[in-house]
Structure formats: structure tokens, C-alpha cells
Design an enzyme around this catalytic site. Sequence first.
Site, mmCIF file in Angstrom:
data_model
loop_
_atom_site.group_PDB
_atom_site.id
_atom_site.type_symbol
_atom_site.label_atom_id
_atom_site.label_comp_id
_atom_site.label_asym_id
_atom_site.label_seq_id
_atom_site.Cartn_x
_atom_site.Cartn_y
_atom_site.Cartn_z
ATOM 1 C CG HIS A 1 -2.071 0.823 1.268
ATOM 2 N ND1 HIS A 1 -1.995 2.197 1.178
ATOM 3 C CD2 HIS A 1 -3.383 0.519 1.386
ATOM 4 C CE1 HIS A 1 -3.221 2.691 1.247
ATOM 5 N NE2 HIS A 1 -4.084 1.695 1.375
ATOM 6 C CD GLU B 1 -3.182 1.060 -2.155
ATOM 7 O OE1 GLU B 1 -3.661 -0.049 -1.868
ATOM 8 O OE2 GLU B 1 -3.757 2.134 -1.907
HETATM 9 O O1 TA6 Z 1 -6.133 1.103 -0.703
HETATM 10 C C1 TA6 Z 1 -7.112 2.078 -0.658
HETATM 11 C C2 TA6 Z 1 -7.868 1.950 0.644
HETATM 12 O O2 TA6 Z 1 -8.462 0.691 0.746
HETATM 13 C C3 TA6 Z 1 -8.875 3.111 0.696
HETATM 14 O O3 TA6 Z 1 -10.213 2.695 0.600
HETATM 15 C C4 TA6 Z 1 -8.514 3.860 1.940
HETATM 16 O O4 TA6 Z 1 -9.421 3.902 2.921
HETATM 17 C C5 TA6 Z 1 -7.112 3.370 2.270
HETATM 18 O O5 TA6 Z 1 -6.974 2.086 1.748
HETATM 19 C C6 TA6 Z 1 -6.568 3.509 3.677
HETATM 20 O O6 TA6 Z 1 -7.102 2.587 4.566
HETATM 21 P P1 TA6 Z 1 -6.727 2.675 6.105
HETATM 22 O O7 TA6 Z 1 -7.414 1.505 6.759
HETATM 23 O O8 TA6 Z 1 -5.238 2.596 6.208
HETATM 24 O O9 TA6 Z 1 -7.240 4.022 6.588
#
Ligand code: TA6
Length: 298
Positions: free
Chosen positions: A169, A270
Amino acid sequence: MSAKNPLGNTPNTSANTQFHGLDAVRLTLPDGSTAVISAFGAQVLSWVPAGGGERLYLSPKADFSGKAPIRGGVPVIFPQFAERGPLPRHGFARTAAWALEEWREQPEAEEGGFACAVYSLQADEATRALWPHDFKAELTVALTRDRLDIELEVENPGSEALEFTCALHTYLRVKEVENATLTGLHGSRRLLPGSQETKIESGPELMVEDEVDDVYLNVPRPLLLKDGRQALAIASEGFTDVVVWNPWETKCAGLPDMPANGFRHMLCVESAAVGKPVSVAPGEAWWGRQTLVTLDAA
Ligand code: TA6
């Protein structure tokens, strides 16, 4: 935790360290490039290529308590992406204590040297309570002059197929997100929010001027992120999909671990396996790698 370092620990070279109070390894090459990885989450928290500046976004309000996900760097998402299953959001790997297996460096290697760190995570009582499967995951981070490779490997020691979704991520640092462009997604299918339907991306480049949270399936080529004089090539192997995320102003304001203007200085690109879960046969292993290479204008 101490781990094997066959070359010893000399000044200006890689070292076991603390980063905001967390156990970490700092990889350092003679050309000045560095990367920092914390054992909590096996998360890369900083990457500075030779002669350049920080290339990862780490929120100044990130939580380093070791009890919550760290906002920034490269969280390892496993064995569930987002809320695509019954596990806690984005799975448990990003909040697990990974074991540092090994780190080493070859500063004398060609083209400025090489350093890497290897972390592992395996099924235990806590993971089985959430996800009743045996697994052994390994995260390898390799640093060379202008390049960072992050590889996730998952072995299935069990007797049934192991299925999961996962991602690296990666929070990329940009000077101003509205001036950045991401190319390479044209022709790929973008999952429409909340559905299994897809739309072909027709634009030659992506510009972020609002909230974006998109999954692109089966992306066939490396991407290029341009940000003023900075440019970064982003390549994946093993990971079929790409997720692009920026929370923009309103969602960012709702994130307690982000400053109000934080969304302007980050773009998550990502490398992911989301559209079709990875399936690993008993005794087999899967791996996926993300490679970041700086192509900065001189
Ligand atoms: O990868 C994108 C995502 O799934 C978004 O929907 C966003 O909310 C982000 O990840 C961050 O997630 P987190 O749980 O780290 O706040």
C-alpha cells in the site's frame, strides 16, 4: 531483536536502529541512499535514493504506538485487502510484529552497492483466531542506488489451498498532488465502486484533482509517476492489479493520523492482488514484487 549481519556493524553502513521508538533496520549505501524498515508491520517507512530526497510519504501525525497501523510508507496488506472479507480492514500483517530474519549489505558491489533486509511472519494463535490457516510470509526489501524492491512471499505449509488478497500500500511522496501525473493505466479495466463491473480506462494519464480510490485489474505495464522534476517508475511482478488512492480534503480531515493538507503530498500507488484472490496450493508459494526506480531529471 538482533538478527544475522555477516558483515558486522560499522559506521555509515546499515544498522539495527529505532525509528520513532520502533525496532527498525536502516539500510545505508556508500552513495548515500537509505531505507528504513520497522519490524512492526515489516513496513518500509523511508526511502531516500542516492542524491535525492525522501520519496515516501509518512504522515507527521502517524501513530507509532505499535498498536495501530502506521499512516505512510509501505504498509503490507495481507491476507485481506480493505473490507473484502471478514477480517479487520486490510488484514493483520500491517499491525503484526514481524521477525527480522536477516539483513546484509554488499557496499562494494557494482553500481554503488546493495543492501537488503528480510522479515518473516507466520501463523500463530493470534492469526489463527482471525484466519484459521497456516502460512509463512516473508518480506524482502532490497536497496540499490536509485531503486527499491519490496517483495512479499507467502508459503502454504498447510494441506488445503490458501486464498488471500494482498497489496503493498505504497504512499508515494509528491510535492503537490494536483501537479502529478500517473501514466500507464490506459487500456486497463477499472473496477467501478461497490460493484464487480469494470470500465476501460481511456485517458493517457491520470491526474488527481479529487478523491480517488480505484482498483485497476491486470495492469500489464510499469507506471510512471511524474511530479515536477521528479519521476518514478513503478513496476510490479506477481501482483496483477494496481490501486490508486488519495482521500482528498474531506476524507483526509476525517483521518486522525493525517494533517489537514496531508492529502496534497501523497499518492498511494499500490501493487495489489485484489480482483482475483491469490490461491496457493499446499506446499507451494506465491510471491509479488514492487520495484520503484527514480528517473529524476538532472
Ligand atoms: O487502498 C485504498 C484503501 O483501501 C482506501 O479505501 C482507503 O481507505 C485506504 O486504503 C486507507 O485505509 P486505512 O485503513 O489505512 O485508513
